[in-house]
Design a protein around this motif. Structure first.
Motif, PDB file in Angstrom:
ATOM      1  N   GLN A  65       0.831  -1.188   0.000  1.00  0.00           N
ATOM      2  CA  GLN A  65       0.000   0.000   0.000  1.00  0.00           C
ATOM      3  C   GLN A  65       0.879   1.258   0.000  1.00  0.00           C
ATOM      4  OE1 GLN A  65      -3.174   0.024  -0.441  1.00  0.00           O
ATOM      5  NE2 GLN A  65      -3.717  -2.126  -0.080  1.00  0.00           N
ATOM      6  N   ARG A  66       0.257   2.422  -0.148  1.00  0.00           N
ATOM      7  CA  ARG A  66       1.004   3.682  -0.211  1.00  0.00           C
ATOM      8  C   ARG A  66       1.739   3.954   1.098  1.00  0.00           C
ATOM      9  NH1 ARG A  66       3.602   7.597  -0.234  1.00  0.00           N
ATOM     10  NH2 ARG A  66       3.447   9.457  -1.558  1.00  0.00           N
ATOM     11  N   HIS A  67       1.158   3.499   2.238  1.00  0.00           N
ATOM     12  CA  HIS A  67       1.796   3.646   3.543  1.00  0.00           C
ATOM     13  C   HIS A  67       2.296   2.282   4.014  1.00  0.00           C
ATOM     14  CE1 HIS A  67       0.691   7.830   4.207  1.00  0.00           C
ATOM     15  NE2 HIS A  67      -0.535   7.553   3.814  1.00  0.00           N
ATOM     16  N   ASP A  68       3.325   2.302   4.864  1.00  0.00           N
ATOM     17  CA  ASP A  68       3.863   1.039   5.364  1.00  0.00           C
ATOM     18  C   ASP A  68       2.870   0.405   6.336  1.00  0.00           C
ATOM     19  OD1 ASP A  68       4.606   1.575   8.297  1.00  0.00           O
ATOM     20  OD2 ASP A  68       5.633   3.213   7.275  1.00  0.00           O
ATOM     21  N   ARG A  81      -3.226  10.115   1.220  1.00  0.00           N
ATOM     22  CA  ARG A  81      -2.574   9.294   0.193  1.00  0.00           C
ATOM     23  C   ARG A  81      -3.171   7.889   0.086  1.00  0.00           C
ATOM     24  NH1 ARG A  81      -1.243  13.940  -0.004  1.00  0.00           N
ATOM     25  NH2 ARG A  81       0.800  14.728  -0.622  1.00  0.00           N
ATOM     26  N   LEU A  82      -4.369   7.693   0.596  1.00  0.00           N
ATOM     27  CA  LEU A  82      -5.081   6.432   0.427  1.00  0.00           C
ATOM     28  C   LEU A  82      -6.011   6.548  -0.774  1.00  0.00           C
ATOM     29  CD1 LEU A  82      -6.014   5.701   4.155  1.00  0.00           C
ATOM     30  CD2 LEU A  82      -4.171   4.656   2.816  1.00  0.00           C
ATOM     31  N   GLY A 102      -7.445   8.932  -6.993  1.00  0.00           N
ATOM     32  CA  GLY A 102      -6.594   9.346  -5.889  1.00  0.00           C
ATOM     33  C   GLY A 102      -5.520   8.346  -5.509  1.00  0.00           C
ATOM     34  N   TYR A 103      -4.850   7.757  -6.501  1.00  0.00           N
ATOM     35  CA  TYR A 103      -3.853   6.725  -6.203  1.00  0.00           C
ATOM     36  C   TYR A 103      -2.534   7.314  -5.699  1.00  0.00           C
ATOM     37  CZ  TYR A 103      -7.276   4.283  -9.019  1.00  0.00           C
ATOM     38  OH  TYR A 103      -8.449   3.777  -9.525  1.00  0.00           O
TER      39      TYR A 103
END
Length: 431
Positions: free
Chosen positions: A88-91, A353-354, A369-370
């Motif tokens: 995913q965009r975040h860890d 950023r999701l 919104g990727y």
């Protein structure tokens, strides 16, 4: 509404002069919509999301019409860095702190499904997309090295990702062909591809499955009701269901999406073919800057380098110089090499950023919104929308449950607010 740079030209426009357009081979042509048309589903946008949605629904027997304002892959899908970011965009630790471990593991499982889904699309439809494995994340601050080492171990051993391997300074320099980074990590499940070839391959597959694709057919307005009517310059589509898949180019079609998905410009150059093999392992790379740099070698030995966002209403007049000043400190020996192509494009970002997957009206679905990671997640998001339209909503519901607050200041003030924030982070990167 949007600053000028974020608005596509009125009427159909050809592909920008990018290395992707120059190397994609013959570019197909799909007819503009003329007259009235009835459909089960109308998809707005012929990029990764829209084409994947159309392909999945057409294979399930739906009558699908895809309306593209310009050309297939004209927007971010055909202009981006081509980098495949797994996960995913975040860890995972960031996600777990906010949503809990169970939800995080589900999101990681979806990310792995997205990676495999993309690979299956490429294999099943015989797409020649120049797919290559490996993604290096380079650390630009020495004090972050210990954190990078611990994060690589935790993501591998606790979260089951990768396996992600830590690279010391010497290993990073060998892999990247530059010694400016203090270390990094390498994820073998990441990689890169030719994004425009991938978009064109999706279009061919969707058309073969029965979807009707119309280029040069900008949706000017949507009249909502039990059935939606989509107006274009020379025709209209009446559809039971509408899919909004234009990402950063959707401005004005849905207020909820406008409030939560912000268009942002980014820029890339491609050098002339180089004599040296700068990155011998063939991986893609990005770094730890907030305003990220990303790069890779192409199949014909060019350096393809992306760097710098644009916070003014228009693209820079000299995009080559704009990107070169980001590339030169990392690769001083390339600062004077000829550049054959330089181009810009618009992506869609969200506050956290999701990705933004929602159903703003009973017969309207949106995925956008990727935030710079759409190469892998956008085709999967299209498939998720198709599942939900068919009545299978588990994956859609999981993504729709993720918070996606509106940008501060509403539609009118969100852009200057973002400019101020991104300028601050850019200064912090340099310092």
């Amino acid at each position: 509404m949007y600053p000028t740079a974020f608005m596509p030209p009125q009427g159909g426009a050809p592909h920008v002069s990018s290395w992707y357009a120059a190397s994609a081979g013959p570019l197909p042509s799909y007819p503009a919509l003329r007259g009235d048309r009835r459909a089960d589903v109308a998809v707005i946008g012929a990029g990764f999301t829209g084409l994947s949605t159309a392909l999945s629904l057409a294979k399930a027997g739906y009558d699908v019409v895809v309306l593209e304002a310009n050309k297939v892959g004209w927007g971010a899908s055909g202009r981006n860095g081509g980098q495949i970011h797994p996960g995913q965009r975040h860890d995972p630790d960031w996600l777990a702190a906010r949503f809990g471990e169970a939800a995080t593991r589900k999101l990681l499982a979806f990310a792995d499904e997205a990676r495999l889904f993309q690979r299956a699309l490429i294999a099943d439809h015989g797409m020649d997309v120049e797919l290559a494995d490996g993604l290096i994340h380079a650390v630009h601050k020495a004090r972050w090295i210990d954190d990078a080492r611990r994060d690589a171990e935790r993501q591998t051993t606790y979260w089951g990702r990768g396996p992600i391997r830590f690279l010391d300074k010497a290993e990073t320099a060998t892999a990247l062909g530059t010694d400016v980074y203090h270390g990094g990590t390498i994820d073998p499940q990441g990689g890169h591809l030719h994004p425009l070839k991938f978009a064109l391959g999706l279009a061919r597959a969707a058309a073969a499955a029965g979807a009707a694709i119309h280029e040069d057919s900008r949706v000017l307005a949507i009249r909502h009701g039990a059935k939606a009517v989509l107006e274009t310059p020379q025709g209209r589509v009446t559809a039971d269901t509408v899919v909004l898949a234009g990402n950063g180019y959707l401005g004005g079609l849905d207020p909820d999406t406008d409030a939560r998905v912000m268009p942002l410009n980014n820029f890339i150059l491609a050098t002339a073919p180089l004599d040296e093999d700068v990155m011998p392992g063939g991986e893609a790379a990005s770094d730890t800057r907030f305003v990220v740099h990303y790069w890779r070698m192409t199949a014909d030995r060019r350096m393809l380098f992306g760097g710098g966002e644009n916070f003014t209403p228009r693209f820079p007049k000299d995009m080559t110089a704009f990107v070169r000043r980001h590339m030169a400190p990392i690769y001083p020996r390339l600062k004077d090499v000829p550049v054959d192509h330089a181009w810009g494009g618009t992506l869609g970002i969200t506050v956290n950023r999701l990705p933004y997957l929602r159903r703003p009206k009973p017969n309207v679905w949106v995925a956008a919104g990727y935030s710079g990671q759409g190469v892998m997640i956008a085709p999967y998001a299209g498939h998720i929308l198709a599942e939900a339209i068919r009545g299978v909503g588990e994956r859609f519901d999981a993504f729709a449950a993720l918070p996606c607050p509106p940008f501060p200041g509403g539609t009118w003030l969100r852009w200057p607010t973002l400019v101020a924030a991104m300028t601050w982070f850019s200064i912090r990167d340099r310092l």
